[in-house]
Design a protein around this motif. Structure first.
Motif, PDB file in Angstrom:
ATOM      1  N   PRO A  23       0.838  -1.204   0.000  1.00  0.00           N
ATOM      2  CA  PRO A  23       0.000   0.000   0.000  1.00  0.00           C
ATOM      3  C   PRO A  23       0.868   1.247   0.000  1.00  0.00           C
ATOM      4  O   PRO A  23       2.037   1.200   0.403  1.00  0.00           O
ATOM      5  CB  PRO A  23      -0.792  -0.123   1.302  1.00  0.00           C
ATOM      6  CG  PRO A  23       0.116  -0.907   2.207  1.00  0.00           C
ATOM      7  CD  PRO A  23       0.819  -1.897   1.313  1.00  0.00           C
ATOM      8  N   PRO A  24       0.332   2.383  -0.440  1.00  0.00           N
ATOM      9  CA  PRO A  24       1.110   3.630  -0.431  1.00  0.00           C
ATOM     10  C   PRO A  24       1.293   4.142   0.993  1.00  0.00           C
ATOM     11  O   PRO A  24       0.574   3.754   1.911  1.00  0.00           O
ATOM     12  CB  PRO A  24       0.248   4.584  -1.258  1.00  0.00           C
ATOM     13  CG  PRO A  24      -1.146   4.080  -1.034  1.00  0.00           C
ATOM     14  CD  PRO A  24      -1.031   2.582  -0.942  1.00  0.00           C
ATOM     15  N   THR A  25       2.256   5.022   1.161  1.00  0.00           N
ATOM     16  CA  THR A  25       2.518   5.591   2.483  1.00  0.00           C
ATOM     17  C   THR A  25       1.850   6.944   2.677  1.00  0.00           C
ATOM     18  O   THR A  25       1.953   7.542   3.737  1.00  0.00           O
ATOM     19  CB  THR A  25       4.026   5.748   2.703  1.00  0.00           C
ATOM     20  OG1 THR A  25       4.578   6.550   1.645  1.00  0.00           O
ATOM     21  CG2 THR A  25       4.719   4.385   2.694  1.00  0.00           C
ATOM     22  N   SER A  26       1.154   7.431   1.636  1.00  0.00           N
ATOM     23  CA  SER A  26       0.455   8.711   1.749  1.00  0.00           C
ATOM     24  C   SER A  26      -0.783   8.678   0.883  1.00  0.00           C
ATOM     25  O   SER A  26      -0.938   7.811   0.015  1.00  0.00           O
ATOM     26  CB  SER A  26       1.361   9.872   1.317  1.00  0.00           C
ATOM     27  OG  SER A  26       1.623   9.810  -0.073  1.00  0.00           O
ATOM     28  N   SER A 115       4.338   0.786  10.492  1.00  0.00           N
ATOM     29  CA  SER A 115       5.292   1.821  10.899  1.00  0.00           C
ATOM     30  C   SER A 115       5.087   3.133  10.151  1.00  0.00           C
ATOM     31  O   SER A 115       5.825   4.089  10.360  1.00  0.00           O
ATOM     32  CB  SER A 115       6.727   1.329  10.675  1.00  0.00           C
ATOM     33  OG  SER A 115       6.951   1.030   9.293  1.00  0.00           O
ATOM     34  N   THR A 116       4.084   3.192   9.267  1.00  0.00           N
ATOM     35  CA  THR A 116       3.804   4.409   8.509  1.00  0.00           C
ATOM     36  C   THR A 116       2.607   5.127   9.110  1.00  0.00           C
ATOM     37  O   THR A 116       2.009   4.674  10.074  1.00  0.00           O
ATOM     38  CB  THR A 116       3.503   4.065   7.037  1.00  0.00           C
ATOM     39  OG1 THR A 116       2.233   3.379   6.957  1.00  0.00           O
ATOM     40  CG2 THR A 116       4.587   3.157   6.455  1.00  0.00           C
ATOM     41  N   ASN A 117       2.259   6.260   8.500  1.00  0.00           N
ATOM     42  CA  ASN A 117       1.099   7.023   8.967  1.00  0.00           C
ATOM     43  C   ASN A 117      -0.217   6.432   8.484  1.00  0.00           C
ATOM     44  O   ASN A 117      -1.283   6.852   8.945  1.00  0.00           O
ATOM     45  CB  ASN A 117       1.199   8.477   8.490  1.00  0.00           C
ATOM     46  CG  ASN A 117       2.368   9.212   9.119  1.00  0.00           C
ATOM     47  OD1 ASN A 117       2.730   8.939  10.259  1.00  0.00           O
ATOM     48  ND2 ASN A 117       2.963  10.136   8.366  1.00  0.00           N
ATOM     49  N   ARG A 118      -0.161   5.473   7.560  1.00  0.00           N
ATOM     50  CA  ARG A 118      -1.384   4.918   6.988  1.00  0.00           C
ATOM     51  C   ARG A 118      -1.306   3.392   6.919  1.00  0.00           C
ATOM     52  O   ARG A 118      -1.117   2.819   5.837  1.00  0.00           O
ATOM     53  CB  ARG A 118      -1.633   5.489   5.588  1.00  0.00           C
ATOM     54  CG  ARG A 118      -1.877   6.985   5.547  1.00  0.00           C
ATOM     55  CD  ARG A 118      -2.304   7.452   4.168  1.00  0.00           C
ATOM     56  NE  ARG A 118      -3.622   6.957   3.806  1.00  0.00           N
ATOM     57  CZ  ARG A 118      -3.862   6.109   2.812  1.00  0.00           C
ATOM     58  NH1 ARG A 118      -2.888   5.647   2.077  1.00  0.00           N
ATOM     59  NH2 ARG A 118      -5.094   5.719   2.536  1.00  0.00           N
TER      60      ARG A 118
END
Length: 241
Positions: A23-26, A115-118
């Motif tokens: 998945p994307p990180t943003s 570990s990411t914001n999403r």
């Protein structure tokens, strides 16, 4: 709905497949690197594609039978398909369970994304030759697996999986002030052993995509990558792939 394709082994030389990506990180991100791919043993006998639009109408005394509706936007497409898996002709094969587990993982959080914001499950892209209408980035809403045959040891050797995919709308190129720029990117820090070809294979499943990475980063000599260098990796929709 009319049938598309066939389960017959020789009905088509082009096999459908479902590529599963990080998945994307943003929110602006596109597909990440490929996690795995499920190659269809038998092409789907039918696909159900749904697209819908939203309309709104405000009550008005000027109209005897309701005010004219106003279009307020399109809804993401949804795609329902069936994956038939069979390893009954190969005793001891574990491919059926591995593929089912891979499909089921599309409804679970992809561990590195924690570990990411999403945090998010993987994203997918269904493809079938030149049938472009159904080839869009999507997330998996549901997976149901029905096991219909087992080995003497209890290992499943035949299963049917029903999937529901929902399109993930991606930003249209050129619709923002940075028109002409890549619509979405990821950043990779070079480690020992990395090459542009290996990065392209990991990200897009196609080593020839190294030229896109080189162009995005202004690299003249693809054979010289300094460890620790941060590279912009264009989203898959910017590669033409």
């Amino acid at each position: 709905m009319p049938a598309i394709g066939s389960r017959g082994g020789s009905a088509s030389l082009v096999r459908a497949s479902l590529a599963i990506h990080q998945p994307p990180t943003s929110l602006e991100g596109g597909l990440g690197g490929r996690i795995g791919q499920v190659e269809f043993q038998f092409n789907p006998s039918q696909l159900q594609l749904t697209r819908s639009a939203s309309w709104s109408a405000q009550p008005s005394v000027g109209y005897a039978r309701g005010a004219p509706p106003e279009f307020v936007g399109a809804q993401p497409a949804s795609l329902e398909l069936e994956v038939f898996l069979d390893a009954s002709a190969k005793p001891g094969a574990s491919k059926v369970q591995k593929k089912v587990d891979l499909l089921l993982s599309c409804c679970e959080v992809y561990p590195p994304s924690l570990s990411t914001n999403r945090p998010s499950p993987p994203w997918v892209r269904f493809s079938w030759g030149s049938f472009n209408t159904v080839q869009f980035v999507a997330h998996v809403d549901s997976v149901s697996a029905t096991y219909t045959l087992f080995s003497p040891t209890g290992e499943p050797t035949r299963a049917t999986c029903n999937l529901t995919l929902t399109e993930v709308p991606l930003a249209t190129k050129g619709q923002n002030p940075t028109s002409g720029a890549l619509s979405a990117r990821r950043v990779h820090r070079v480690v020992a052993g990395d090459t542009l070809q290996s990065l392209a294979w990991r990200e897009y499943g196609d080593a020839t995509g190294w030229r896109v990475i080189a162009e995005a980063n202004g690299i003249d000599d693809p054979m010289r990558l300094a460890t620790g260098t941060e590279l912009l990796l264009p989203a898959i929709n910017d590669t033409g792939g």
